[in-house]
Design a protein around this motif. Structure first.
Motif, PDB file in Angstrom:
ATOM      1  N   LEU A 230      51.081  20.075  59.590  1.00  0.00           N
ATOM      2  CA  LEU A 230      52.507  20.454  59.494  1.00  0.00           C
ATOM      3  C   LEU A 230      53.202  21.019  60.567  1.00  0.00           C
ATOM      4  CD1 LEU A 230      52.681  20.966  55.533  1.00  0.00           C
ATOM      5  CD2 LEU A 230      53.165  18.798  57.005  1.00  0.00           C
ATOM      6  N   ILE A 231      52.396  21.816  61.436  1.00  0.00           N
ATOM      7  CA  ILE A 231      52.825  22.484  62.602  1.00  0.00           C
ATOM      8  C   ILE A 231      53.111  21.429  63.845  1.00  0.00           C
ATOM      9  CG2 ILE A 231      51.995  23.961  64.522  1.00  0.00           C
ATOM     10  CD1 ILE A 231      52.326  25.597  61.732  1.00  0.00           C
ATOM     11  N   ARG A 232      54.150  21.362  64.393  1.00  0.00           N
ATOM     12  CA  ARG A 232      54.398  20.582  65.106  1.00  0.00           C
ATOM     13  C   ARG A 232      54.420  20.858  66.641  1.00  0.00           C
ATOM     14  NH1 ARG A 232      60.616  19.332  62.160  1.00  0.00           N
ATOM     15  NH2 ARG A 232      59.765  19.260  59.925  1.00  0.00           N
ATOM     16  N   LEU A 233      52.857  20.634  67.240  1.00  0.00           N
ATOM     17  CA  LEU A 233      52.458  21.215  68.303  1.00  0.00           C
ATOM     18  C   LEU A 233      53.361  20.508  69.527  1.00  0.00           C
ATOM     19  CD1 LEU A 233      48.634  21.451  68.003  1.00  0.00           C
ATOM     20  CD2 LEU A 233      50.413  23.294  67.870  1.00  0.00           C
ATOM     21  N   PRO A 234      53.596  19.225  69.446  1.00  0.00           N
ATOM     22  CA  PRO A 234      54.173  18.709  70.643  1.00  0.00           C
ATOM     23  C   PRO A 234      55.652  19.319  71.321  1.00  0.00           C
ATOM     24  CG  PRO A 234      53.519  17.160  69.049  1.00  0.00           C
ATOM     25  CD  PRO A 234      53.444  18.259  68.501  1.00  0.00           C
ATOM     26  N   LEU A 235      56.254  20.376  70.235  1.00  0.00           N
ATOM     27  CA  LEU A 235      57.294  20.933  70.370  1.00  0.00           C
ATOM     28  C   LEU A 235      57.168  22.106  71.673  1.00  0.00           C
ATOM     29  CD1 LEU A 235      59.056  21.293  67.144  1.00  0.00           C
ATOM     30  CD2 LEU A 235      59.419  19.674  69.088  1.00  0.00           C
ATOM     31  N   LEU A 236      55.688  22.517  71.630  1.00  0.00           N
ATOM     32  CA  LEU A 236      55.420  23.429  72.683  1.00  0.00           C
ATOM     33  C   LEU A 236      55.095  23.030  74.067  1.00  0.00           C
ATOM     34  CD1 LEU A 236      53.104  25.523  70.091  1.00  0.00           C
ATOM     35  CD2 LEU A 236      55.418  25.728  70.479  1.00  0.00           C
ATOM     36  N   SER A 237      55.184  23.968  75.100  1.00  0.00           N
ATOM     37  CA  SER A 237      54.908  23.447  76.403  1.00  0.00           C
ATOM     38  C   SER A 237      53.593  23.353  76.733  1.00  0.00           C
ATOM     39  CB  SER A 237      55.802  24.686  77.286  1.00  0.00           C
ATOM     40  OG  SER A 237      55.020  25.864  77.017  1.00  0.00           O
ATOM     41  N   ALA A 238      53.259  22.677  77.807  1.00  0.00           N
ATOM     42  CA  ALA A 238      51.974  22.501  78.192  1.00  0.00           C
ATOM     43  C   ALA A 238      51.013  23.812  78.198  1.00  0.00           C
ATOM     44  CB  ALA A 238      51.843  21.677  79.777  1.00  0.00           C
ATOM     45  N   GLU A 239      51.965  24.754  79.109  1.00  0.00           N
ATOM     46  CA  GLU A 239      51.540  26.141  79.234  1.00  0.00           C
ATOM     47  C   GLU A 239      51.030  26.646  77.850  1.00  0.00           C
ATOM     48  OE1 GLU A 239      54.136  25.132  80.539  1.00  0.00           O
ATOM     49  OE2 GLU A 239      53.434  24.752  82.566  1.00  0.00           O
ATOM     50  N   GLU A 240      51.859  26.660  76.762  1.00  0.00           N
ATOM     51  CA  GLU A 240      51.403  27.102  75.641  1.00  0.00           C
ATOM     52  C   GLU A 240      50.383  26.401  74.808  1.00  0.00           C
ATOM     53  OE1 GLU A 240      56.121  28.749  74.339  1.00  0.00           O
ATOM     54  OE2 GLU A 240      55.610  26.517  74.352  1.00  0.00           O
ATOM     55  N   LEU A 241      50.451  25.163  75.065  1.00  0.00           N
ATOM     56  CA  LEU A 241      49.265  24.498  74.601  1.00  0.00           C
ATOM     57  C   LEU A 241      47.929  24.902  74.863  1.00  0.00           C
ATOM     58  CD1 LEU A 241      50.893  20.658  73.971  1.00  0.00           C
ATOM     59  CD2 LEU A 241      50.153  22.454  72.299  1.00  0.00           C
ATOM     60  N   ALA A 260      44.929  16.862  70.698  1.00  0.00           N
ATOM     61  CA  ALA A 260      44.713  15.556  71.496  1.00  0.00           C
ATOM     62  C   ALA A 260      45.923  14.781  71.385  1.00  0.00           C
ATOM     63  CB  ALA A 260      43.827  14.695  71.250  1.00  0.00           C
ATOM     64  N   GLU A 261      46.696  14.789  70.275  1.00  0.00           N
ATOM     65  CA  GLU A 261      47.899  14.066  70.025  1.00  0.00           C
ATOM     66  C   GLU A 261      49.125  14.958  70.479  1.00  0.00           C
ATOM     67  OE1 GLU A 261      48.270  13.979  65.729  1.00  0.00           O
ATOM     68  OE2 GLU A 261      46.620  12.375  65.478  1.00  0.00           O
ATOM     69  N   ALA A 262      48.972  16.219  70.576  1.00  0.00           N
ATOM     70  CA  ALA A 262      49.975  16.935  71.328  1.00  0.00           C
ATOM     71  C   ALA A 262      49.884  16.781  72.799  1.00  0.00           C
ATOM     72  CB  ALA A 262      49.719  18.752  71.023  1.00  0.00           C
ATOM     73  N   TRP A 263      48.871  16.785  73.393  1.00  0.00           N
ATOM     74  CA  TRP A 263      48.708  16.520  74.729  1.00  0.00           C
ATOM     75  C   TRP A 263      49.058  15.129  75.518  1.00  0.00           C
ATOM     76  CZ3 TRP A 263      48.709  20.178  78.073  1.00  0.00           C
ATOM     77  CH2 TRP A 263      47.888  21.372  77.833  1.00  0.00           C
ATOM     78  N   ARG A 264      48.776  14.088  74.261  1.00  0.00           N
ATOM     79  CA  ARG A 264      49.196  12.860  74.563  1.00  0.00           C
ATOM     80  C   ARG A 264      50.783  12.766  74.716  1.00  0.00           C
ATOM     81  NH1 ARG A 264      50.780   8.494  71.243  1.00  0.00           N
ATOM     82  NH2 ARG A 264      50.231   6.313  72.215  1.00  0.00           N
ATOM     83  N   PHE A 265      51.432  13.507  73.526  1.00  0.00           N
ATOM     84  CA  PHE A 265      53.028  13.498  73.811  1.00  0.00           C
ATOM     85  C   PHE A 265      53.487  14.099  75.125  1.00  0.00           C
ATOM     86  CE2 PHE A 265      56.755  16.182  73.683  1.00  0.00           C
ATOM     87  CZ  PHE A 265      57.724  15.354  73.348  1.00  0.00           C
TER      88      PHE A 265
END
Length: 295
Positions: A230-241, A260-265
């Protein structure tokens, strides 16, 4: 004198305050004339009562006493065991059953609500709901939400959630937040209206998982598994990720697939299909790449 006037009925009320005082003083948990005893709580505190009052107020108690009479063996005065109910909760419920009133506190209300539901005392349930709706604070809202989730009290749940949405940062740093069940945390994380950035939400979930790991002895990743998505990781910047991914090597609370899904976004952020799957919250801090989001 007119006969119809002689036959007219009218309910006349006596002094309810004095009745309340006398019932509390003379009847509740008083051995004199009582005919039933309960062994309440872990310390097995004995609390006495009157079957006729309890049976008149609750079908659950009535059934309990009927079953006792059917299976009676001649042994009397054996206390009914209620080990899972706190004595103060039981006495508050007795207060209501004898007087139709009770005194509630933030600590008592959730457990009294549970007993009211279990024993079919809908009037007491309504009093607890009303009290809880009026008593929501930063310190009490998590226990109120937890009770609403457990006992399916939708009105209380929505009011508590609305309060959390407005006071998210303050609520997340309370000790009560760390005591929430995964179901209650899930209710919070599904909201689009949390007044906090996603990075702070992730930090709050880490604290929650760490605290529950100490209590349960279960790994953080196992504890967080039902809610971490439920955490929306894609909302975070690449640096934060990148930083989160490094920290996650030790904690392992975020599944590899979710990272991986967050990076894909980020790789496809200018793609409408990819962007349409991510939604900001009310408190999401703006980041330059958010311009690609559909919302």
């Amino acid at each position: 004198m007119n006969g119809s006037m002689m036959d007219e009925e009218k309910l006349m009320r006596g002094d309810q305050t004095s009745f309340y005082s006398l019932m509390r003083k003379k009847c509740i948990n008083q051995k004199e004339f009582s005919d039933v005893t309960f062994s309440v709580g872990a310390q097995k505190q004995h609390i006495t009562a009157h079957k006729c009052i309890l049976a008149g107020r609750s079908e659950v108690f009535r059934s309990m006493f009927v079953q006792q009479s059917i299976h009676a063996t001649g042994i009397v005065d054996i206390p009914y065991p209620l080990p899972d109910i706190r004595p103060e909760v039981f006495l508050t419920t007795m207060d209501y059953m004898y007087t139709n009133c009770c005194t509630l506190t933030p600590n008592l209300a959730p457990d009294v609500l549970a007993m009211a539901i279990d024993y079919g005392l809908d009037g007491l349930r309504k009093l607890c709901v009303r009290y809880m709706l009026d008593a929501i604070t930063v310190e009490s809202v998590c226990s109120i939400l937890q009770s609403a989730v457990v006992h399916a009290q939708e009105e209380v749940l929505q009011k508590a959630l609305a309060f959390i949405e407005t006071h998210t940062k303050d609520v997340f740093v309370t000790s009560q937040f760390l005591q929430l069940s995964e179901q209650a945390v899930g209710v919070i994380l599904r909201s689009d209206n949390l007044e906090v950035d996603e990075l702070e939400i992730l930090l709050a979930i880490r604290r929650w998982a760490q605290a529950n790991q100490v209590v349960s002895g279960r790994p953080m990743g196992v504890l967080a598994a039902p809610i971490i998505r439920l955490i929306r990781l894609p909302l975070l910047s690449a640096e934060e990720l990148s930083k989160i991914e490094e920290e996650n090597k030790e904690e392992q609370i975020i599944p590899v697939q979710q990272m991986a899904e967050a990076w894909r976004f980020h790789a496809l952020k200018d793609s409408v299909p990819a962007a349409s799957k991510v939604k900001t919250r009310k408190g999401t801090e703006s980041r330059e790449f958010h311009k690609f989001l559909a919302n």
